[in-house]
Design an enzyme around this catalytic site. Sequence first.
Site, PDB file in Angstrom:
ATOM      1  N   ARG A   1       0.856  -1.174   0.000  1.00  0.00           N
ATOM      2  CA  ARG A   1       0.000   0.000   0.000  1.00  0.00           C
ATOM      3  C   ARG A   1       0.898   1.232   0.000  1.00  0.00           C
ATOM      4  O   ARG A   1       2.077   1.157   0.388  1.00  0.00           O
ATOM      5  CB  ARG A   1      -0.915   0.031   1.233  1.00  0.00           C
ATOM      6  CG  ARG A   1      -1.872  -1.166   1.334  1.00  0.00           C
ATOM      7  CD  ARG A   1      -2.702  -1.052   2.607  1.00  0.00           C
ATOM      8  NE  ARG A   1      -3.679  -2.131   2.726  1.00  0.00           N
ATOM      9  CZ  ARG A   1      -3.471  -3.260   3.408  1.00  0.00           C
ATOM     10  NH1 ARG A   1      -2.301  -3.455   4.030  1.00  0.00           N
ATOM     11  NH2 ARG A   1      -4.401  -4.191   3.474  1.00  0.00           N
TER      12      ARG A   1
ATOM     13  N   LYS B   1      -2.210  -1.744   8.095  1.00  0.00           N
ATOM     14  CA  LYS B   1      -3.654  -1.686   8.298  1.00  0.00           C
ATOM     15  C   LYS B   1      -4.084  -2.764   9.295  1.00  0.00           C
ATOM     16  O   LYS B   1      -3.722  -3.918   9.167  1.00  0.00           O
ATOM     17  CB  LYS B   1      -4.367  -1.900   6.965  1.00  0.00           C
ATOM     18  CG  LYS B   1      -5.847  -1.583   6.995  1.00  0.00           C
ATOM     19  CD  LYS B   1      -6.427  -1.654   5.597  1.00  0.00           C
ATOM     20  CE  LYS B   1      -7.911  -1.291   5.606  1.00  0.00           C
ATOM     21  NZ  LYS B   1      -8.497  -1.333   4.255  1.00  0.00           N
TER      22      LYS B   1
ATOM     23  N   HIS C   1      -2.526   2.084  -6.237  1.00  0.00           N
ATOM     24  CA  HIS C   1      -3.134   0.832  -5.778  1.00  0.00           C
ATOM     25  C   HIS C   1      -3.306  -0.163  -6.926  1.00  0.00           C
ATOM     26  O   HIS C   1      -3.418  -1.364  -6.685  1.00  0.00           O
ATOM     27  CB  HIS C   1      -4.490   1.122  -5.111  1.00  0.00           C
ATOM     28  CG  HIS C   1      -4.785   0.223  -3.952  1.00  0.00           C
ATOM     29  ND1 HIS C   1      -4.065   0.237  -2.785  1.00  0.00           N
ATOM     30  CD2 HIS C   1      -5.725  -0.753  -3.786  1.00  0.00           C
ATOM     31  CE1 HIS C   1      -4.552  -0.664  -1.952  1.00  0.00           C
ATOM     32  NE2 HIS C   1      -5.545  -1.283  -2.542  1.00  0.00           N
TER      33      HIS C   1
ATOM     34  N   ARG D   1      -0.549  -2.636  -6.788  1.00  0.00           N
ATOM     35  CA  ARG D   1      -0.772  -3.686  -5.777  1.00  0.00           C
ATOM     36  C   ARG D   1      -1.757  -4.723  -6.316  1.00  0.00           C
ATOM     37  O   ARG D   1      -1.546  -5.930  -6.156  1.00  0.00           O
ATOM     38  CB  ARG D   1      -1.300  -3.035  -4.495  1.00  0.00           C
ATOM     39  CG  ARG D   1      -1.694  -3.998  -3.383  1.00  0.00           C
ATOM     40  CD  ARG D   1      -2.031  -3.191  -2.132  1.00  0.00           C
ATOM     41  NE  ARG D   1      -2.928  -3.862  -1.226  1.00  0.00           N
ATOM     42  CZ  ARG D   1      -2.545  -4.640  -0.213  1.00  0.00           C
ATOM     43  NH1 ARG D   1      -1.257  -4.880  -0.021  1.00  0.00           N
ATOM     44  NH2 ARG D   1      -3.427  -5.191   0.591  1.00  0.00           N
TER      45      ARG D   1
ATOM     46  N   HIS E   1      -4.453  -9.296   4.069  1.00  0.00           N
ATOM     47  CA  HIS E   1      -5.921  -9.294   4.150  1.00  0.00           C
ATOM     48  C   HIS E   1      -6.387 -10.079   5.369  1.00  0.00           C
ATOM     49  O   HIS E   1      -5.876 -11.173   5.639  1.00  0.00           O
ATOM     50  CB  HIS E   1      -6.521  -9.925   2.891  1.00  0.00           C
ATOM     51  CG  HIS E   1      -6.407  -9.055   1.673  1.00  0.00           C
ATOM     52  ND1 HIS E   1      -6.555  -9.534   0.386  1.00  0.00           N
ATOM     53  CD2 HIS E   1      -6.162  -7.723   1.549  1.00  0.00           C
ATOM     54  CE1 HIS E   1      -6.401  -8.544  -0.473  1.00  0.00           C
ATOM     55  NE2 HIS E   1      -6.160  -7.444   0.208  1.00  0.00           N
TER      56      HIS E   1
ATOM     57  N   TYR F   1      -9.579 -11.426  -6.715  1.00  0.00           N
ATOM     58  CA  TYR F   1      -8.593 -11.475  -7.800  1.00  0.00           C
ATOM     59  C   TYR F   1      -8.828 -12.661  -8.735  1.00  0.00           C
ATOM     60  O   TYR F   1      -8.340 -12.649  -9.867  1.00  0.00           O
ATOM     61  CB  TYR F   1      -7.177 -11.510  -7.233  1.00  0.00           C
ATOM     62  CG  TYR F   1      -6.829 -10.243  -6.494  1.00  0.00           C
ATOM     63  CD1 TYR F   1      -6.665  -9.042  -7.179  1.00  0.00           C
ATOM     64  CD2 TYR F   1      -6.697 -10.227  -5.103  1.00  0.00           C
ATOM     65  CE1 TYR F   1      -6.373  -7.858  -6.507  1.00  0.00           C
ATOM     66  CE2 TYR F   1      -6.412  -9.058  -4.434  1.00  0.00           C
ATOM     67  CZ  TYR F   1      -6.249  -7.874  -5.134  1.00  0.00           C
ATOM     68  OH  TYR F   1      -5.976  -6.708  -4.471  1.00  0.00           O
TER      69      TYR F   1
END
Length: 346
Positions: free
Chosen positions: A202, A227, A292, A295, A318, A327
């Site tokens: 990120r 995050k 992004h 990524r 995640h 994805y």
Amino acid sequence: MNWRAQLITYKKEKRIAVIFDKDARLIARIKTFKDARWSVSKGYWHLPDTIENRNRFRIPSTPVPSDEGIQELRKFKHWLQSKRYSDNTIKTYGEALKSFLTFFNHKSVFEITNDDVILYTIEYILKNRLSSSYQNQLVNAIKLYFKTIHNEILVIDKIHRPQREKVLPNVLSKEEVKQILSAHTNLKHKVMLSMIYSCGLRRSELLNLRPNDIDSKRNIVIIRQSKGKKDRITPLSPKILEMLRNYYIAYKPKTWLFEGQNKGEQYSEQSLQSILKQALQKTKITKPVTLHWLRHSYATHLLESGTDLRYIQELLGHNSSKTTEIYTHVSTKSIQQIKSPFDELY
């Protein structure tokens, strides 16, 4: 004479309430204003919300929360800080709640109901065509806030979320990524963009890296307190390691791996955005590419090369596998093997 004025919503109409103790002269004066009305239930006079009336009663053009709302916002921010929420989360939740409390600055925070949440959604979010992601942020902020103040009228579990939009991540081809990463001759700019793609970082994760987070012995990058306040590691490409060594010799960073013009100063998000914008101009790529996207492209290219989805989830940081599974919908590896029936017509 003591009086105060504030914006209110009366039967879905924006108006100005003028509140004062019973005074014959003030009552006679306010009756002379166009469309002045007395509310028996609320115990105040109210007028049309016009620029003239706002100026007359010294109401700012930009609505703000009530004094009580401002105080509650401050308390909520302090509570988030005490719970060690990230600065970004505190800012996002604070702004969402401020918008909500501004809309209801005519009533006490402790009188807000579930119907008010629905009214705000219809009259503010939908009318202004705001996104469902903004609405979701608002729900997060409202639920968390009202849990802290224990409003006995509003039922937190009955605050519903918008239906999640099924938006696919934007992905670049490997050729497009190569063009972007090769566009800059400036070593620092090239390394920064390459790190984002090669490690699936990120924007904030790249800028928060320190020199010691690069473990050349184990060929990994340590991403600290990202995050969700989590640490994780991601593999370090030998080619990136070579680029980093050349970069380190040339720039000798001290505090942050990527520093601004002044030593020890963290590189800014705006400057990083500018680096990508310049690269796109050089490559003539017209897609609205963001950092992004690199990524997303990293994750999709990993999946297409056969990397297990569980490992991709860990590499990206995640919490849920469902986030990573998106994805699979943009990977073209399996789709390209499907033969269109159109080809059999000729």
